[in-house]
Design an enzyme around this catalytic site. Structure first.
Site, short mmCIF file in Angstrom:
data_model
loop_
_atom_site.label_atom_id
_atom_site.label_comp_id
_atom_site.label_asym_id
_atom_site.label_seq_id
_atom_site.Cartn_x
_atom_site.Cartn_y
_atom_site.Cartn_z
N CYS A 106 0.81 -1.20 0.14
CA CYS A 106 0.17 -0.07 0.03
C CYS A 106 0.85 1.09 0.04
CB CYS A 106 -0.87 0.01 1.18
SG CYS A 106 -1.53 1.46 1.66
N HIS A 107 0.39 2.35 -0.47
CA HIS A 107 1.29 3.46 -0.68
C HIS A 107 1.67 3.68 1.04
CE1 HIS A 107 2.92 6.59 -3.62
NE2 HIS A 107 3.51 6.84 -2.40
N THR A 108 1.13 3.47 1.92
CA THR A 108 1.54 4.06 3.31
C THR A 108 2.88 3.22 3.60
OG1 THR A 108 -0.98 4.31 3.86
CG2 THR A 108 0.67 4.12 5.71
N HIS A 134 1.27 -4.08 5.71
CA HIS A 134 0.12 -4.00 6.69
C HIS A 134 -1.00 -4.39 5.85
CE1 HIS A 134 -0.02 -0.21 4.56
NE2 HIS A 134 -1.20 -0.03 4.85
N GLU A 135 -1.04 -4.88 4.78
CA GLU A 135 -2.27 -5.23 3.92
C GLU A 135 -1.92 -6.66 3.85
OE1 GLU A 135 -3.89 -2.34 1.10
OE2 GLU A 135 -3.16 -3.89 -0.35
N CYS A 183 -10.56 -2.55 20.46
CA CYS A 183 -10.58 -3.25 21.89
C CYS A 183 -11.87 -3.68 22.06
CB CYS A 183 -9.97 -2.32 22.79
SG CYS A 183 -11.08 -1.03 23.44
N CYS A 194 -13.52 0.48 24.67
CA CYS A 194 -13.34 1.85 24.91
C CYS A 194 -14.71 2.82 24.18
CB CYS A 194 -12.14 2.25 24.30
SG CYS A 194 -12.11 2.66 22.41
N CYS A 220 -14.72 2.45 20.51
CA CYS A 220 -15.33 1.18 19.96
C CYS A 220 -16.71 0.88 20.31
CB CYS A 220 -14.56 0.07 20.71
SG CYS A 220 -12.95 -0.10 20.02
N CYS A 270 -10.12 3.47 17.91
CA CYS A 270 -10.17 2.85 19.16
C CYS A 270 -8.99 3.77 20.02
CB CYS A 270 -9.60 1.35 18.98
SG CYS A 270 -9.26 0.61 20.56
N ARG A 272 -5.66 2.44 18.23
CA ARG A 272 -5.80 3.11 17.05
C ARG A 272 -4.37 3.43 16.34
NH1 ARG A 272 -7.07 9.44 18.72
NH2 ARG A 272 -8.88 8.30 19.60
N CYS A 298 -6.33 -3.29 3.99
CA CYS A 298 -6.11 -1.68 4.23
C CYS A 298 -7.00 -1.11 2.82
CB CYS A 298 -4.67 -1.46 4.28
SG CYS A 298 -4.48 0.08 4.26
N ARG A 316 -2.30 -2.91 -7.13
CA ARG A 316 -2.14 -3.52 -6.16
C ARG A 316 -1.05 -4.84 -6.81
NH1 ARG A 316 -2.30 0.10 -3.03
NH2 ARG A 316 -3.50 0.06 -1.01
N1 LIG Z 1 -6.76 6.95 5.72
C1 LIG Z 1 -6.27 5.57 5.46
O1 LIG Z 1 -6.76 4.68 6.54
C2 LIG Z 1 -5.50 5.16 4.50
C3 LIG Z 1 -5.15 3.83 4.07
C4 LIG Z 1 -4.58 3.22 2.92
C5 LIG Z 1 -3.96 4.07 2.33
N2 LIG Z 1 -3.90 5.44 2.61
C6 LIG Z 1 -3.27 6.60 1.81
O2 LIG Z 1 -3.92 6.90 0.65
C7 LIG Z 1 -3.13 7.31 -0.55
C8 LIG Z 1 -3.44 6.51 -1.67
O3 LIG Z 1 -2.80 5.15 -1.64
P1 LIG Z 1 -2.71 4.13 -2.67
O4 LIG Z 1 -2.21 2.93 -2.27
O5 LIG Z 1 -4.10 4.16 -3.44
O6 LIG Z 1 -1.61 5.15 -3.54
P2 LIG Z 1 -1.06 4.85 -5.07
O7 LIG Z 1 0.28 5.63 -5.09
O8 LIG Z 1 -1.44 3.66 -5.61
O9 LIG Z 1 -2.13 6.00 -5.76
C9 LIG Z 1 -2.05 7.33 -5.55
C10 LIG Z 1 -2.41 8.14 -6.82
O10 LIG Z 1 -2.61 9.55 -6.51
C11 LIG Z 1 -2.15 10.17 -7.68
N3 LIG Z 1 -1.67 11.54 -7.19
C12 LIG Z 1 -0.45 11.71 -6.65
N4 LIG Z 1 -0.46 13.27 -6.51
C13 LIG Z 1 -1.46 13.65 -6.91
C14 LIG Z 1 -2.20 14.98 -7.35
N5 LIG Z 1 -1.42 16.25 -6.44
N6 LIG Z 1 -3.27 14.86 -7.75
C15 LIG Z 1 -4.01 13.96 -8.34
N7 LIG Z 1 -3.45 12.72 -8.11
C16 LIG Z 1 -2.28 12.61 -7.46
C17 LIG Z 1 -0.86 9.22 -8.00
O11 LIG Z 1 -0.66 9.56 -9.52
C18 LIG Z 1 -1.44 7.88 -8.00
O12 LIG Z 1 -2.22 7.33 -9.01
C19 LIG Z 1 -1.74 7.21 -0.06
O13 LIG Z 1 -1.78 8.59 0.69
C20 LIG Z 1 -1.83 6.17 1.30
O14 LIG Z 1 -0.81 6.46 2.29
C21 LIG Z 1 -4.66 6.08 3.69
ZN LIG Z 2 -2.51 0.71 3.62
ZN LIG Z 3 -11.23 0.53 21.68
#
Ligand SMILES: NC(=O)c1ccc[n+]([C@@H]2O[C@H](COP(=O)([O-])OP(=O)(O)OC[C@H]3O[C@@H](n4cnc5c(N)ncnc54)[C@H](O)[C@@H]3O)[C@@H](O)[C@H]2O)c1
Ligand SMILES: [Zn+2]
Ligand SMILES: [Zn+2]
Length: 440
Positions: free
Chosen positions: A106-108, A128-129, A158, A161, A164, A172, A176, A236, A431
Site C-alpha cells: 500500500c502507498h502507506t 500492513h495489507e 478493543c 473503549c 469502540c 479505538c 488506533r 487496508c 495492487r
Molecule cells: N486513511 C487511511 O486509512 C489510508 C489507508 C490506505 C492508504 N492511505 C493513503 O491513501 C493514499 C493512496 O494510497 P494508494 O495505495 O492508492 O496509492 P497509489 O500510489 O497507488 O495512488 C495514488 C495516486 O495519486 C495520484 N496523485 C499523486 N499526487 C496527486 C495530485 N497532486 N493530484 C492528483 N493525483 C495525484 C498518483 O498519480 C496515484 O495514481 C496514500 O496517501 C496512502 O498513504 C490511507
Molecule cells: Zn494501507
Molecule cells: Zn477500543
C-alpha cells in the site's frame, strides 16, 4: 510423512508441489485441492488428511517457541528491502502469532519507507495489507485459535473503549493507528530480532514476514473459504477507499463525486460511489495512464491537473455548475487535499481526506470556505471497525457484490518484494500481491 514435507521450522516447505498461487491459499485453507502430489500415493483424500495433520501438528510444534523465518527488513530509508532470517518470539498476553500467506503493498508502506511519515524508525519490517492464519495465541486470547483465517489491520478495536462503543468512530483509544510505535503495546518490546537485536514493527502488523505477532484486537477473523490471496486487499486499501465513500462521504443517488488519486484507494472510493448510485464520477490524477484503468471502476470523467493553468478546484467548479457534491482525496498530496475541499459545492458539499500527508504538511484554506457550509472530514480505514465490520466486507466479495481481482495488476514471490515498490513508485501498479510461499 511429515519428514518428506521438508522444513517444518518455517512452514514454507509444506506446500512443495502446488502449481499456482491460488492453490497455495487453498492449501492454507485446508481445502482439498487438485494437484500433482506425486509423493502422496493415497490420492487427494490422504493428501487432505496429511495437510490437516501436518499443518495442525506444525502449529502445535511451533507454539510457545521462537520461529525463525524469512522477513523483508528495511534497514534504512529508501534502500531496497533485504530478505533476512529473523526470529519471531511467541505471542504474549492478548497477542497472536500469524503465518502470513499473502501480503500486498500500500502507498502507506512506501510513504514510511521513504521516511515521509512522522519519525523515521529503522530497521523495520513494513507491511500492513495481508491475509494469514493464526499459528498460536497468547494468554487471555479467547476469540481466536490456531488455524483461524484472518486479516491483520493497522488500526484495532478493543471493543470496550468509548470509541469502540460509539457507532460513529473506529478510532479505538487503545489500538488506533500509531505510526511512530515500533514495539508491542503490551510490554514495549519488539517480537522480531536478528541475532538478538530488535527489529521494529510497523503499524502493529509487519506483514512482510512469514510470521508476525499482532495484538488480538487488530486481527479480523474471516470466512475460511475466502481466498486469502484476494481478500488480503481488504485489510487496508480497498476497505479504506470503499468506506471513505460509503461510510463517510455518503453520496446520494444521482450525485456528482470527485475522486482525487486513482490508485487502489481512490478506485475503491470510486467503486463506493458507483455502488451508491452517483451518476458523475470524476477522476483526478496527475498520471493520465490511470484513466483507462479507472473506467473499469465506474469513473466516467477525467481531469489531469497538469493540463490546466488554473487551480483544479476552479476547473471542477466550472464543470459542475459550482462544485461537486462529494469529493474523496486519496493521494497524500497536500495541494490535492486542499483542492478536494475547495471543489465541493457550497451549502452541502462534503470532502473526505484519506491520503496520508507528509509530516510537515499544513492544510491551508480560507475560513470562508467552511462558513459557506462545506464540510471537511477525514478517515482511517474508511471508518470500518476492523473486527466487527471487515468479516461482512469479505462477504461482499464472496457474494460477488465487490470485485477485487481488477485491483490486482501484479503478483510476485516474496523474494522479489522490491519489484512491488518499483511498480508503485513508477505508478504502474494498483495492487501487487506478494506471495510468501515461493512457487516450486
Ligand atoms: N486513511 C487511511 O486509512 C489510508 C489507508 C490506505 C492508504 N492511505 C493513503 O491513501 C493514499 C493512496 O494510497 P494508494 O495505495 O492508492 O496509492 P497509489 O500510489 O497507488 O495512488 C495514488 C495516486 O495519486 C495520484 N496523485 C499523486 N499526487 C496527486 C495530485 N497532486 N493530484 C492528483 N493525483 C495525484 C498518483 O498519480 C496515484 O495514481 C496514500 O496517501 C496512502 O498513504 C490511507
Ligand atoms: Zn494501507
Ligand atoms: Zn477500543
Amino acid at each position: 510423512m511429515e519428514e518428506s514435507a521438508g522444513n517444518l521450522g518455517t512452514g514454507c516447505k509444506l506446500i512443495l508441489s502446488c502449481n499456482s498461487w491460488t492453490k497455495h491459499s487453498e492449501v492454507a485453507g485446508l481445502v482439498v485441492i487438485k494437484s500433482n502430489y506425486k509423493h502422496f500415493p493415497g490420492g487427494e483424500g490422504s493428501l487432505k488428511s496429511f495437510k490437516m495433520s501436518s499443518i495442525a501438528s506444525k502449529f502445535i510444534r511451533t507454539a510457545g517457541k521462537v520461529i525463525r523465518c524469512r522477513a523483508a527488513v528495511a534497514w534504512e530509508a529508501r534502500k531496497p528491502l533485504s530478505i533476512e532470517e529473523v526470529e519471531v518470539a511467541p505471542p504474549k498476553a492478548l497477542e497472536v502469532r500469524l503465518k502470513i500467506l499473502h501480503t500486498s503493498l500500500c502507498h502507506t508502506d512506501v510513504h514510511f519507507w521513504e521516511a515521509k511519515g512522522q519519525n523515521p524508525l529503522f530497521p523495520r519490517i513494513f507491511g500492513h495489507e495481508a491475509g494469514g492464519i493464526v499459528e498460536s495465541v497468547g494468554e487471555g486470547v479467547t476469540d481466536l485459535k490456531p488455524g483461524d483465517h484472518v486479516l491483520p489491520v493497522f488500526t484495532g478495536e478493543c471493543m470496550e473503549c468509548p470509541h469502540c462503543k460509539s457507532e460513529e468512530s473506529n478510532m479505538c483509544d487503545l489500538l488506533r493507528i500509531n505510526t511512530d510505535r515500533g514495539v508491542m503495546i503490551g510490554d514495549g518490546n519488539s517480537r522480531f530480532s536478528i541475532n538478538n537485536k530488535p527489529i521494529y514493527h510497523f503499524l502493529g502488523t509487519s506483514t512482510f514476514s512469514e510470521y508476525t505477532v499482532c495484538h488480538v484486537g487488530t486481527v479480523a477473523k474471516i470466512n475460511p473459504s475466502a481466498p486469502l490471496d484476494k481478500v488480503c486487499l481488504l485489510s487496508c486499501g480497498i476497505s479504506t477507499g470503499l468506506g471513505a465513500t460509503l461510510n463517510v462521504a455518503k453520496p446520494t443517488k444521482g450525485s456528482t463525486v470527485a475522486i482525487f488519486g486513482l490508485g487502489s484507494v481512490g478506485l475503491a472510493a470510486a467503486e463506493g460511489a458507483r455502488i451508491a448510485g452517483a451518476s458523475r464520477i470524476i477522476g483526478i490524477d496527475v498520471n493520465s495512464n490511470r484513466f483507462n484503468q479507472a473506467k473499469k471502476f465506474g469513473v466516467n470523467e477525467f481531469v489531469n491537473p497538469k493540463d490546466y493553468d488554473k487551480p483544479i478546484q476552479e476547473v471542477l467548479a466550472d464543470m459542475t455548475n459550482g462544485g461537486v457534491d462529494r469529493s474523496i482525496e486519496c493521494t497524500g498530496n497536500i495541494d490535492a487535499m486542499i483542492s478536494a475541499f475547495e471543489c465541493v459545492h457550497d451549502g452541502w458539499g462534503v470532502a473526505v481526506l484519506a491520503g496520508v500527508p507528509n509530516k510537515d504538511a499544513v492544510f491551508k484554506t480560507h475560513p470562508m470556505n467552511l462558513l459557506k457550509e462545506r464540510t471537511l472530514k477525514g478517515t482511517f480505514f474508511g471508518n470500518y471497525k476492523p473486527r466487527t465490520d471487515i468479516p461482512s466486507v469479505v462477504e461482499k466479495y464472496m457474494n460477488k457484490e465487490l470485485e477485487l481481482e481488477k485491483f490486482i495488476t501484479h503478483e510476485v514471490p516474496f523474494s522479489e518484494i522490491n519489484k512491488a515498490f518499483d511498480y508503485m513508485l513508477k505508478g504502474e501498479s494498483l495492487r501487487c500481491i506478494i506471495h510468501m510461499e515461493e512457487e516450486t
